[in-house]
Structure formats: structure tokens, C-alpha cells
Design an enzyme around this catalytic site. Structure first.
Site, short mmCIF file in Angstrom:
data_model
loop_
_atom_site.label_atom_id
_atom_site.label_comp_id
_atom_site.label_asym_id
_atom_site.label_seq_id
_atom_site.Cartn_x
_atom_site.Cartn_y
_atom_site.Cartn_z
N HIS A 70 0.85 -1.19 0.00
CA HIS A 70 0.00 0.00 0.00
C HIS A 70 0.89 1.24 0.00
O HIS A 70 1.96 1.24 0.60
CB HIS A 70 -0.88 0.02 1.25
N ASP A 81 -7.97 -5.34 -0.05
CA ASP A 81 -8.41 -6.20 -1.15
C ASP A 81 -8.02 -7.66 -0.98
O ASP A 81 -8.39 -8.50 -1.80
CB ASP A 81 -7.81 -5.67 -2.47
C1 SDX Z 1 -6.20 0.10 -2.91
O1 SDX Z 1 -4.44 4.61 -2.03
C2 SDX Z 1 -5.37 3.99 -1.42
O2 SDX Z 1 -5.77 4.34 -0.33
C3 SDX Z 1 -5.93 2.78 -2.17
C4 SDX Z 1 -6.96 1.94 -1.41
C5 SDX Z 1 -8.24 2.72 -1.15
O3 SDX Z 1 -8.98 2.33 -0.22
O4 SDX Z 1 -8.55 3.65 -1.95
O5 SDX Z 1 -6.41 1.52 -0.18
C6 SDX Z 1 -7.35 0.72 -2.23
O6 SDX Z 1 -5.93 0.44 -4.03
C7 SDX Z 1 -5.32 -0.88 -2.14
C8 SDX Z 1 -4.12 -1.38 -2.98
C9 SDX Z 1 -4.61 -2.46 -3.94
N1 SDX Z 1 -3.53 -2.83 -4.89
C10 SDX Z 1 -2.91 -4.02 -4.82
O7 SDX Z 1 -3.08 -4.84 -3.91
C11 SDX Z 1 -1.97 -4.29 -5.99
C12 SDX Z 1 -0.64 -4.87 -5.46
N2 SDX Z 1 0.06 -3.79 -4.71
C13 SDX Z 1 0.82 -2.90 -5.44
O8 SDX Z 1 0.95 -2.90 -6.78
C14 SDX Z 1 1.44 -1.75 -4.66
O9 SDX Z 1 1.75 -2.19 -3.41
C15 SDX Z 1 0.59 -0.50 -4.59
C16 SDX Z 1 0.20 -0.03 -5.94
C17 SDX Z 1 -0.64 -0.75 -3.76
C18 SDX Z 1 1.41 0.58 -3.90
O10 SDX Z 1 2.48 0.81 -4.71
P1 SDX Z 1 3.54 2.01 -4.40
O11 SDX Z 1 3.18 2.72 -3.17
O12 SDX Z 1 3.69 2.83 -5.63
O13 SDX Z 1 4.81 1.22 -4.06
P2 SDX Z 1 5.82 0.68 -5.13
O14 SDX Z 1 5.09 0.13 -6.32
O15 SDX Z 1 6.85 1.72 -5.36
O16 SDX Z 1 6.44 -0.56 -4.33
C19 SDX Z 1 7.46 -0.35 -3.39
C20 SDX Z 1 8.33 -1.61 -3.50
C21 SDX Z 1 8.71 -1.94 -4.94
O17 SDX Z 1 9.95 -2.64 -4.89
P3 SDX Z 1 11.32 -1.77 -5.24
O18 SDX Z 1 11.11 -1.19 -6.63
O19 SDX Z 1 11.41 -0.70 -4.16
O20 SDX Z 1 12.41 -2.79 -5.19
O21 SDX Z 1 7.56 -2.75 -3.04
C22 SDX Z 1 7.38 -3.66 -4.11
C23 SDX Z 1 7.66 -2.91 -5.40
O22 SDX Z 1 8.15 -3.81 -6.39
N3 SDX Z 1 5.99 -4.08 -4.04
C24 SDX Z 1 5.56 -5.31 -4.20
C25 SDX Z 1 4.17 -5.26 -4.01
N4 SDX Z 1 3.80 -4.01 -3.76
C26 SDX Z 1 4.93 -3.28 -3.78
N5 SDX Z 1 6.22 -6.47 -4.48
C27 SDX Z 1 5.45 -7.57 -4.58
N6 SDX Z 1 4.08 -7.60 -4.41
C28 SDX Z 1 3.42 -6.46 -4.12
N7 SDX Z 1 2.12 -6.50 -3.96
#
Ligand code: SDX
Length: 428
Positions: free
Chosen positions: A306, A363
Site C-alpha cells: 500500500h 483487497d
Molecule cells: C487500494 O491509495 C489507497 O488508499 C488505495 C486503497 C483505497 O482504499 O482507496 O487503499 C485501495 O488500491 C489498495 C491497494 C490495492 N492494490 C494491490 O493490492 C496491488 C498490489 N500492490 C501494489 O501494486 C502496490 O503495493 C501499490 C500499488 C498498492 C502501492 O504501490 P507504491 O506505493 O507505488 O509502491 P511501489 O510500487 O513503489 O512498491 C514499493 C516496492 C517496490 O519494490 P522496489 O522497486 O522498491 O524494489 O515494493 C514492491 C515494489 O516492487 N511491491 C511489491 C508489491 N507491492 C509493492 N512487491 C510484490 N508484491 C506487491 N504487492
């Protein structure tokens, strides 16, 4: 930063910017005059360090895993409140008295029908269209109706548009489901609760009476509460940006639905359940954990991570408990609940997830409950949009009444070609 100012040194110049404090949470540096002062922009794609507005609706402490709606913790609201009560709280700022809640419920109930011509919009879609595609189209089409509630500068019209949107989303969501399964649309019934009405419009058929199951009604109402609002997330920011131009309120909510659909946002509930089903059994979890950690593999654990929470999403805690309760009460055993549990356990003990502070989010478990109730995975994000409409509408109203609000218009760091002269095609 001394006494409420932030100093910015640029070359031989120095600039002071006011620090603004909220009631709780990080201070902000008011940089509204930065470009005029220093001829530079800030750069923050994804807005990881940028406050787009002031808001009193929802507060998230991502490190502590705290979520408050108008100061009330989400756990207390989920366990003790109702979705309509939370809707009133978000819109008005205070919990309603019994009479206020009764009046609000009656008002919303009497807006649940949609214009009869709206049903013709569904006919243009293939039956196998994704219900979110239908929602974007049909909710957007509401902007072609209800012209007596689109003057956003009239507080009375704003309130009517707000009530219409909150009231009609369940009706349109149920219609999207009915259209996808080839069953007739079902009209709302005024003697049912908001959530009971939705369940009946979704699952009843003309051939027999339908009784709302109180276990399912309570579970759905709690799920709606957990999805009601969440600060300045992507879809809420979309609604605010669309609304900042003075656009039609129904069109603004349609823009929010479009943004929510993405698998990185509200589409994650559908993607998470599909992922759990693809994993299938606990013994295959290590393979997927390895993929999630592999930088060369675009796969991510859906329902994990998140932007704000660097701790357990408090909604996920309630959702996991509710999933267990609903499965037990419905007598449903779903092996993917065990897969989810085991996946969560393994991930939370894996250095990759610990170091990156990746926890289950709202989720991760919601799909298990929705699946147990009988919703197809393609309806999961529709249910998220139904509930989040309350937050979008409350945020939209707050934006419009904010004296500091202006049309949203970010700048950029330009990396394209500098000026050059046109070359006729004969010379290229
Ligand atoms: C919702 O914003 C809100 O409040 C949203 C929400 C709401 O109520 O409105 O809470 C609802 O959207 C919840 C999130 C649902 N999405 C998912 O579950 C999809 C999987 N998660 C992600 O894609 C990710 O975690 C996000 C999009 C939710 C957040 O991404 P960020 O904040 O942009 O973080 P990032 O992509 O920069 O990740 C940071 C690191 C990265 O690694 P590095 O590049 O630093 O090496 O963490 C890793 C990412 O690769 N990472 C994950 C991961 N999520 C982040 N690695 C594996 N699996 C994951 N799920």
C-alpha cells in the site's frame, strides 16, 4: 525548520515557506508561491510527498495502521455502525441522531429508482462486457439526466446530486449484474435497508419471493463501511481533479469509477481472488512468492502492499475476521481461504516483504467473502465503487466548498526537443 517555516536554499538565494499544521499527522510546506519566487517546480510523480488539499474527512496513519473517519476508528465503525450512518458521518461531519438517521435513510431510499430510460443504455453492451465498463458508461450517462441537480454552485442541488449518486449506485450495480446474467432488472423496494435493497435487486427473480439473509446483509454492510473512503487515493483524487473544473457531478463519479478499475487500485480485489485461485493450493505458494520478489517478473502479490500503510491495513484485519465469520455462518468451506492465510503467514515472515513493509490490504480478503456470498469476481470492483461513491461524493463536496480550491493543473519537467523549424515532407 525553525518556528513554522521551511527554508529553501537555491544557489545564492534563500526562500522561506510557511509550515502548516493539521489536527494530526505530518505538517505541510506551503509552496504555492515557489514557482513565482524561484522559477522552479517541485517534482513528485505519484504524489508520494505531496498534499493536494486540506481535508477533514479521513485520516490514515500508515505506520501505525490507523484509519479514522471524522475521528472515529474504522474498527469501531465496522463493528458498531451501519453504512448509511457512516455515509451521514462522512457527508455531515458528525454521527446522526436516531431521527437524523431515519430522515437520511428515507431520503436516500426515495432516490434509489433510476430514470426508466436509463435501462436502455445497458442494451448497447455485450452481455459479457465487464461490469465495470458498464458502470463507467451508465453512471456517466446519469449526467444526461437529472439536470435539476447539476448546478454545483447551488448547495441544494449539490445535496440532491449527492443523495442521487449514493442512492442509485446500488440500483445500477445490481442492473449491471442482472444484465450480465440475462435476468430482468429488479426495482428497489422502499421497505428494505440500503444494503438489503441492493441484495434483493441483485439476487431476486420474478419467479419467487426473495428474503434478505441477515447474515449476508450484515456482512455486505460491513464491507461497504470498510470501502467508504480512504483519504486522497487515486480514484478520489480523480474525482477531485474532475470536479475542480466544475464538471457535472455524475460525470466526476464516472471518472472515479474508471480510475478505481485499475488492478493497482480497486481492481486488486478481483485480481487477488484470481491470484489465490491460480495458486490453488498452499504448496504452490513459494513459487508465487519467488515471482513477486523477482524484479524481472511483473507479477505482484495482489492484495498486498500500500502507498500509505506500512503496517497492517486495519480494514484487512476486519475483513479477515469477517471472512471467517461469513464462511462459518454460511457453512461454506473455501480452500482459497487457507491459501490466503498461509500466503499471508509466509509473506509476513519473508525479509523481502518485511523490509518493504508489505502487508495485506483491504483487497486481500474481501474477494473470499464476496465469492462465498455468490458474487462473480467481475463484480468485486463494482461493489468497491458502490461503497466508495459515499467517499467520492463527500470529498467532492468538501473540495467545492473549500475556499482555497482552484482548478487542478500540475506542471512538468519537460524532456522533449527544444524549438526547431518545420521540414516539408519533400525534404525529409
Ligand atoms: C487500494 O491509495 C489507497 O488508499 C488505495 C486503497 C483505497 O482504499 O482507496 O487503499 C485501495 O488500491 C489498495 C491497494 C490495492 N492494490 C494491490 O493490492 C496491488 C498490489 N500492490 C501494489 O501494486 C502496490 O503495493 C501499490 C500499488 C498498492 C502501492 O504501490 P507504491 O506505493 O507505488 O509502491 P511501489 O510500487 O513503489 O512498491 C514499493 C516496492 C517496490 O519494490 P522496489 O522497486 O522498491 O524494489 O515494493 C514492491 C515494489 O516492487 N511491491 C511489491 C508489491 N507491492 C509493492 N512487491 C510484490 N508484491 C506487491 N504487492
Amino acid at each position: 525548520m525553525a518556528d513554522g517555516t521551511a527554508k529553501l536554499a537555491l544557489g545564492d538565494k534563500s526562500f522561506d515557506y510557511k509550515l502548516m499544521s493539521g489536527t494530526v499527522g505530518p505538517d505541510v510546506i506551503d509552496i504555492r508561491k515557489l514557482y513565482a519566487d524561484a522559477d522552479v517546480f517541485t517534482y513528485d510523480p505519484g504524489f508520494t510527498s505531496t498534499a493536494s488539499c486540506q481535508s477533514g474527512l479521513t485520516y490514515i496513519d500508515g505506520d501505525a495502521g490507523v484509519l479514522l473517519h471524522r475521528g472515529y476508528p474504522i474498527g469501531q465503525l465496522a463493528e458498531q455502525s451501519s453504512f448509511m450512518e457512516v455515509a451521514y458521518l462522512l457527508l455531515k461531519g458528525e454521527l446522526p441522531s436516531a431521527d437524523e438517521l431515519k430522515t437520511f435513510n428515507n431520503t436516500i431510499t426515495r432516490h434509489t429508482m433510476v430514470h426508466e430510460q436509463l435501462s436502455t443504455f445497458f442494451r448497447g453492451f455485450r452481455r459479457d462486457a465487464h461490469p465495470m465498463a458498464v458502470m463507467v458508461g451508465v453512471v456517466g450517462a446519469l449526467s444526461a439526466f437529472y439536470h435539476d441537480s447539476t448546478d454545483i454552485n447551488d448547495p441544494v442541488q449539490r445535496e440532491i446530486a449527492s443523495h442521487r449518486l449514493i442512492a442509485k449506485m446500488p440500483t445500477i450495480a445490481a442492473m449491471a449484474y442482472k444484465y450480465s446474467v440475462g435476468q430482468p432488472f429488479v426495482y428497489p423496494k422502499n421497505d428494505l435497508s440500503y444494503t438489503g435493497n441492493f441484495l434483493r435487486m441483485t439476487y431476486s427473480v420474478p419467479a419467487e419471493e426473495y428474503e434478505v439473509d441477515p447474515v449476508i446483509e450484515a456482512a455486505m454492510d460491513k464491507i461497504f463501511i470498510l470501502h467508504a473512503d480512504h483519504e486522497q487515493n487515486a480514484s478520489t483524487s480523480t474525482v477531485r481533479l474532475a470536479g475542480s473544473s466544475g464538471a457535472n457531478p455524475f460525470a466526476c463519479i464516472a471518472a472515479g469509477i474508471a480510475c478505481l478499475w485499475g488492478p493497482a487500485h480497486g481492481g486488486a480485489n478481483e485480481a487477488a481472488l484470481n491470484m489465490l485461485r491460480e495458486i490453488g493450493t498452499p504448496d504452490r505458494i513459494p513459487e508465487y512468492i519467488a515471482r513477486a520478489k523477482n524484479k524481472d517478473d511483473p507479477f505482484r502479490l495482489m492484495g498486498f502492499g500500500h502507498r500509505v500503510y506500512k503496517n497492517y491495513d486495519p480494514r484487512a484485519t476486519v475483513m479477515q475476521k469477517t471472512a471467517k465469520e461469513v464462511l462459518t455462518k454460511l457453512g461454506v468451506t473455501d480452500p482459497i481461504f487457507d491459501v490466503a492465510h498461509e500466503l499471508e503467514h509466509i509473506a509476513l515472515n519473508d525479509p523481502y516483504f518485511i523490509d518493504k513493509k508489505l502487508y495485506p490490504n483491504v483487497d486481500f480478503y474481501s474477494g473470499i467473502i464476496l465469492s462465498a456470498i455468490g458474487f462473480p469476481t467481475t463484480m468485486f470492483t463494482v461493489l468497491f465503487a458502490l461503497a466508495r461513491t459515499v467517499g467520492w461524493v463527500a470529498q467532492w463536496n468538501e473540495m467545492i466548498t473549500d475556499p482555497a480550491q482552484k482548478i487542478g493543473r500540475p506542471r512538468q519537467l519537460y524532456t522533449g526537443p527544444t524549438q526547431r523549424d518545420y521540414v516539408p515532407v519533400s525534404q525529409r
